[in-house]
Design a protein around this motif. Structure first.
Motif, PDB file in Angstrom:
ATOM      1  N   TRP A 115      13.287  21.423  83.667  1.00  0.00           N
ATOM      2  CA  TRP A 115      11.889  20.761  83.285  1.00  0.00           C
ATOM      3  C   TRP A 115      12.014  20.004  82.086  1.00  0.00           C
ATOM      4  CZ3 TRP A 115       9.706  22.625  78.270  1.00  0.00           C
ATOM      5  CH2 TRP A 115       8.480  21.903  77.569  1.00  0.00           C
ATOM      6  N   ILE A 116      13.159  20.196  80.960  1.00  0.00           N
ATOM      7  CA  ILE A 116      13.579  19.274  79.972  1.00  0.00           C
ATOM      8  C   ILE A 116      14.147  17.816  80.335  1.00  0.00           C
ATOM      9  CG2 ILE A 116      14.903  18.861  77.854  1.00  0.00           C
ATOM     10  CD1 ILE A 116      14.488  21.845  77.293  1.00  0.00           C
ATOM     11  N   ALA A 117      14.851  18.245  81.657  1.00  0.00           N
ATOM     12  CA  ALA A 117      15.344  17.128  82.207  1.00  0.00           C
ATOM     13  C   ALA A 117      14.610  15.956  82.793  1.00  0.00           C
ATOM     14  CB  ALA A 117      16.722  17.323  83.091  1.00  0.00           C
ATOM     15  N   GLN A 118      13.485  16.427  83.348  1.00  0.00           N
ATOM     16  CA  GLN A 118      12.319  15.622  83.764  1.00  0.00           C
ATOM     17  C   GLN A 118      11.768  14.573  82.932  1.00  0.00           C
ATOM     18  OE1 GLN A 118      11.692  15.926  87.186  1.00  0.00           O
ATOM     19  NE2 GLN A 118      13.358  17.543  87.097  1.00  0.00           N
ATOM     20  N   GLY A 119      12.281  14.574  81.529  1.00  0.00           N
ATOM     21  CA  GLY A 119      11.659  13.801  80.706  1.00  0.00           C
ATOM     22  C   GLY A 119      12.893  12.747  80.512  1.00  0.00           C
ATOM     23  N   GLY A 120      13.929  12.883  81.212  1.00  0.00           N
ATOM     24  CA  GLY A 120      14.911  11.734  81.057  1.00  0.00           C
ATOM     25  C   GLY A 120      15.972  11.684  80.010  1.00  0.00           C
ATOM     26  N   VAL A 121      15.735  12.628  79.093  1.00  0.00           N
ATOM     27  CA  VAL A 121      16.627  12.776  77.832  1.00  0.00           C
ATOM     28  C   VAL A 121      16.502  13.949  77.057  1.00  0.00           C
ATOM     29  CG1 VAL A 121      14.985  11.693  76.467  1.00  0.00           C
ATOM     30  CG2 VAL A 121      17.696  11.553  75.913  1.00  0.00           C
ATOM     31  N   PHE A 122      17.898  14.491  76.674  1.00  0.00           N
ATOM     32  CA  PHE A 122      17.677  15.685  76.010  1.00  0.00           C
ATOM     33  C   PHE A 122      17.755  15.211  74.407  1.00  0.00           C
ATOM     34  CE2 PHE A 122      18.854  17.679  79.772  1.00  0.00           C
ATOM     35  CZ  PHE A 122      18.259  19.051  80.042  1.00  0.00           C
ATOM     36  N   THR A 123      17.101  15.753  73.501  1.00  0.00           N
ATOM     37  CA  THR A 123      16.873  15.135  72.423  1.00  0.00           C
ATOM     38  C   THR A 123      17.416  16.550  71.336  1.00  0.00           C
ATOM     39  OG1 THR A 123      14.523  15.597  72.097  1.00  0.00           O
ATOM     40  CG2 THR A 123      15.335  13.599  72.793  1.00  0.00           C
ATOM     41  N   SER A 124      17.277  16.063  70.056  1.00  0.00           N
ATOM     42  CA  SER A 124      17.353  17.243  69.050  1.00  0.00           C
ATOM     43  C   SER A 124      16.314  18.424  68.882  1.00  0.00           C
ATOM     44  CB  SER A 124      17.505  16.536  67.704  1.00  0.00           C
ATOM     45  OG  SER A 124      16.519  15.919  67.222  1.00  0.00           O
ATOM     46  N   SER A 125      15.197  17.931  69.393  1.00  0.00           N
ATOM     47  CA  SER A 125      13.917  18.875  69.388  1.00  0.00           C
ATOM     48  C   SER A 125      14.145  19.705  70.425  1.00  0.00           C
ATOM     49  CB  SER A 125      12.632  18.073  69.483  1.00  0.00           C
ATOM     50  OG  SER A 125      12.642  17.165  70.902  1.00  0.00           O
ATOM     51  N   HIS A 126      14.754  19.367  71.855  1.00  0.00           N
ATOM     52  CA  HIS A 126      15.031  20.325  72.711  1.00  0.00           C
ATOM     53  C   HIS A 126      16.382  21.017  72.333  1.00  0.00           C
ATOM     54  CE1 HIS A 126      13.479  16.836  75.426  1.00  0.00           C
ATOM     55  NE2 HIS A 126      12.782  17.773  75.271  1.00  0.00           N
ATOM     56  N   SER A 127      17.169  20.907  71.490  1.00  0.00           N
ATOM     57  CA  SER A 127      18.446  21.458  70.794  1.00  0.00           C
ATOM     58  C   SER A 127      17.649  22.532  70.341  1.00  0.00           C
ATOM     59  CB  SER A 127      19.081  20.738  70.014  1.00  0.00           C
ATOM     60  OG  SER A 127      19.961  21.513  69.460  1.00  0.00           O
ATOM     61  N   ILE A 128      16.741  22.538  69.382  1.00  0.00           N
ATOM     62  CA  ILE A 128      16.127  23.673  68.648  1.00  0.00           C
ATOM     63  C   ILE A 128      15.337  24.491  69.640  1.00  0.00           C
ATOM     64  CG2 ILE A 128      14.228  24.184  67.040  1.00  0.00           C
ATOM     65  CD1 ILE A 128      14.683  21.400  65.663  1.00  0.00           C
ATOM     66  N   MET A 129      14.891  24.217  70.617  1.00  0.00           N
ATOM     67  CA  MET A 129      14.052  24.933  71.705  1.00  0.00           C
ATOM     68  C   MET A 129      15.144  25.849  72.289  1.00  0.00           C
ATOM     69  SD  MET A 129      12.053  24.169  75.013  1.00  0.00           S
ATOM     70  CE  MET A 129      10.929  22.829  74.217  1.00  0.00           C
ATOM     71  N   LEU A 130      16.285  25.185  72.856  1.00  0.00           N
ATOM     72  CA  LEU A 130      17.417  25.901  73.412  1.00  0.00           C
ATOM     73  C   LEU A 130      18.047  26.905  72.582  1.00  0.00           C
ATOM     74  CD1 LEU A 130      18.892  23.085  75.322  1.00  0.00           C
ATOM     75  CD2 LEU A 130      17.572  24.936  76.666  1.00  0.00           C
ATOM     76  N   LEU A 131      18.421  26.439  71.425  1.00  0.00           N
ATOM     77  CA  LEU A 131      18.958  27.629  70.488  1.00  0.00           C
ATOM     78  C   LEU A 131      18.225  28.561  70.108  1.00  0.00           C
ATOM     79  CD1 LEU A 131      21.236  25.016  68.279  1.00  0.00           C
ATOM     80  CD2 LEU A 131      21.831  26.309  69.913  1.00  0.00           C
ATOM     81  N   ALA A 132      16.771  28.286  69.948  1.00  0.00           N
ATOM     82  CA  ALA A 132      15.960  29.600  69.846  1.00  0.00           C
ATOM     83  C   ALA A 132      15.796  30.504  70.880  1.00  0.00           C
ATOM     84  CB  ALA A 132      14.573  28.858  69.527  1.00  0.00           C
ATOM     85  N   LEU A 133      15.915  29.982  72.175  1.00  0.00           N
ATOM     86  CA  LEU A 133      15.917  30.836  73.231  1.00  0.00           C
ATOM     87  C   LEU A 133      17.354  31.563  73.378  1.00  0.00           C
ATOM     88  CD1 LEU A 133      14.297  28.279  75.890  1.00  0.00           C
ATOM     89  CD2 LEU A 133      13.364  30.416  75.170  1.00  0.00           C
ATOM     90  N   LEU A 134      18.233  30.943  72.878  1.00  0.00           N
ATOM     91  CA  LEU A 134      19.565  31.724  72.894  1.00  0.00           C
ATOM     92  C   LEU A 134      19.664  32.634  71.862  1.00  0.00           C
ATOM     93  CD1 LEU A 134      22.622  31.954  73.354  1.00  0.00           C
ATOM     94  CD2 LEU A 134      23.030  30.173  71.520  1.00  0.00           C
ATOM     95  N   GLY A 135      18.830  32.704  70.763  1.00  0.00           N
ATOM     96  CA  GLY A 135      18.649  33.715  69.833  1.00  0.00           C
ATOM     97  C   GLY A 135      17.983  34.784  70.132  1.00  0.00           C
ATOM     98  N   LEU A 136      16.829  34.597  71.020  1.00  0.00           N
ATOM     99  CA  LEU A 136      16.063  35.479  71.650  1.00  0.00           C
ATOM    100  C   LEU A 136      16.851  36.363  72.835  1.00  0.00           C
ATOM    101  CD1 LEU A 136      12.552  33.795  72.165  1.00  0.00           C
ATOM    102  CD2 LEU A 136      13.113  35.781  70.544  1.00  0.00           C
ATOM    103  N   PHE A 137      17.757  35.717  73.478  1.00  0.00           N
ATOM    104  CA  PHE A 137      18.543  36.274  74.612  1.00  0.00           C
ATOM    105  C   PHE A 137      19.710  37.408  74.003  1.00  0.00           C
ATOM    106  CE2 PHE A 137      22.649  36.244  76.844  1.00  0.00           C
ATOM    107  CZ  PHE A 137      22.064  36.879  77.938  1.00  0.00           C
ATOM    108  N   LEU A 138      20.119  36.811  72.808  1.00  0.00           N
ATOM    109  CA  LEU A 138      21.141  37.716  71.955  1.00  0.00           C
ATOM    110  C   LEU A 138      20.458  38.621  71.385  1.00  0.00           C
ATOM    111  CD1 LEU A 138      23.357  35.085  70.329  1.00  0.00           C
ATOM    112  CD2 LEU A 138      24.029  36.297  72.269  1.00  0.00           C
ATOM    113  N   GLY A 139      19.110  38.695  70.824  1.00  0.00           N
ATOM    114  CA  GLY A 139      18.573  39.776  70.264  1.00  0.00           C
ATOM    115  C   GLY A 139      18.169  40.822  71.409  1.00  0.00           C
ATOM    116  N   TYR A 140      17.672  40.422  72.509  1.00  0.00           N
ATOM    117  CA  TYR A 140      17.330  41.344  73.506  1.00  0.00           C
ATOM    118  C   TYR A 140      18.645  42.070  74.219  1.00  0.00           C
ATOM    119  CZ  TYR A 140      16.881  42.629  78.423  1.00  0.00           C
ATOM    120  OH  TYR A 140      16.847  43.630  79.493  1.00  0.00           O
TER     121      TYR A 140
END
Length: 325
Positions: A115-140
């Motif tokens: 879904w993010i890739a459809q925008g044509g570029v991964f930016t720093s805002s996407h980085s924050i989103m992905l790392l936040a999801l990583l934190g949720l995964f580790l917490g779970y």
């Protein structure tokens, strides 16, 4: 020289990554760190260290599509090759109780990535989103492990330490040497891959999808082969699922902090969907807890070989037309 740099880089990444994990686990174990923390942090991040340093180094050197190709290519190789090859040697039964749930998380992460890739570029805002999801995964994962501590009792790195303890001085030497080896290996691999891409007139993204992806997937392949021989499918497939989640959330999340990563058109048309299809292919085995037979293994390996043939054909066609692929 480019070939030598690539081969040397891959060897250094594999060896240094193993040294780093073993040394860090030994130090943590000596310091009284719980198996839960070791499993969720040191082992999880350590085994993904080769992909991480390659991704960051590629972005810093101005070849961000190399990092993207490595992530997508590694996930495809993990789902098809790392699961398929061991199944050919020793058919495996997927009966771990929570394997299917983790697979759904992997597929969810893959869909978010696409879904993010459809925008044509991964930016720093996407980085924050992905790392936040990583934190949720580790917490779970941490909460689940606390409820079922037996899930971490068989951690291979801890078992190996108990059988063959590593001295304090040697542990530090392995950590420092591992970090230095990872940095040097990543630099050699990235520089050599860029030279090869330019020499053959293909894109850096293609090199990332093939050569680098295969090289950085070697640790997972070795682990899966050993686990399959021992009859532990939950370990083999579980490692693949965990590695794929970390590739998407951690590797892309951290790499994007160092610069934007554009998405080539070819990824939007083919490669991202191959990655999703390879992930979906694992659903029947985990949901039905059925056996990954030799036939299924052959099919998975054949699909991966077919994908490699497609990439080679695309590169050849683009070379004829004078366009990078």
């Amino acid at each position: 020289m480019a070939y030598l740099e690539v081969v040397t880089g891959i060897v250094l990444l594999v060896v240094a990554g193993d040294f780093l994990v073993r040394g860090a686990v030994s130090l943590a174990h000596r310091a009284g760190v719980s198996t839960l923390v070791i499993g969720l942090t040191i082992v999880a991040f350590g085994t993904s260290a080769p992909e991480l340093v390659v991704g960051v180094d590629a972005v810093i050197k101005g070849s961000p599509t190399l990092a993207l190709g490595n992530i997508v290519g590694s996930n495809i190789a993990n789902s098809l090759l790392v699961v398929g090859l061991p199944a050919i040697i020793a058919p495996m039964t997927c009966d771990a109780p929570r394997l299917g749930r983790n697979l759904m998380m992997m597929i969810g992460a893959t869909l978010i990535f696409i879904w993010i890739a459809q925008g044509g570029v991964f930016t720093s805002s996407h980085s924050i989103m992905l790392l936040a999801l990583l934190g949720l995964f580790l917490g779970y994962s941490a909460m689940r492990a606390k409820k079922c501590p037996t899930e971490l009792e068989g951690l291979d790195e801890i078992n190996e330490l108990e059988e063959h303890p590593i001295s304090y001085r040697k542990s530090w030497a392995m950590v420092v040497g591992g970090l230095m080896g990872l940095a040097l290996g990543a630099d050699l691999l990235v520089v050599g891959s860029i030279e090869l891409a330019r020499a053959f007139g293909v894109s850096e993204a293609l090199i990332g999808l093939t050569l680098i992806a295969l090289g950085t997937s070697l640790p997972e392949l070795v682990t899966a082969m050993v686990a399959a021989i021992r009859g532990h499918c939950d370990v083999a497939v579980g490692n693949v699922i965990g590695s794929n989640i970390f590739n998407i959330l951690a590797i892309m999340g951290v790499s994007t902090l160092f610069g934007d990563i554009p998405v080539p058109e070819s990824f939007l048309k083919v490669d991202l969907w191959v990655m999703l299809g390879a992930a979906l292919l694992l659903i029947p085995f985990t949901r039905l807890r059925s056996k990954i037979s030799k036939v299924s293994g052959f099919v998975m390996v054949a699909l991966y070989v077919g994908y490699m043939v497609h990439l080679a054909h695309s590169a050849e066609s683009a070379a004829v037309m004078g366009m990078p692929v």
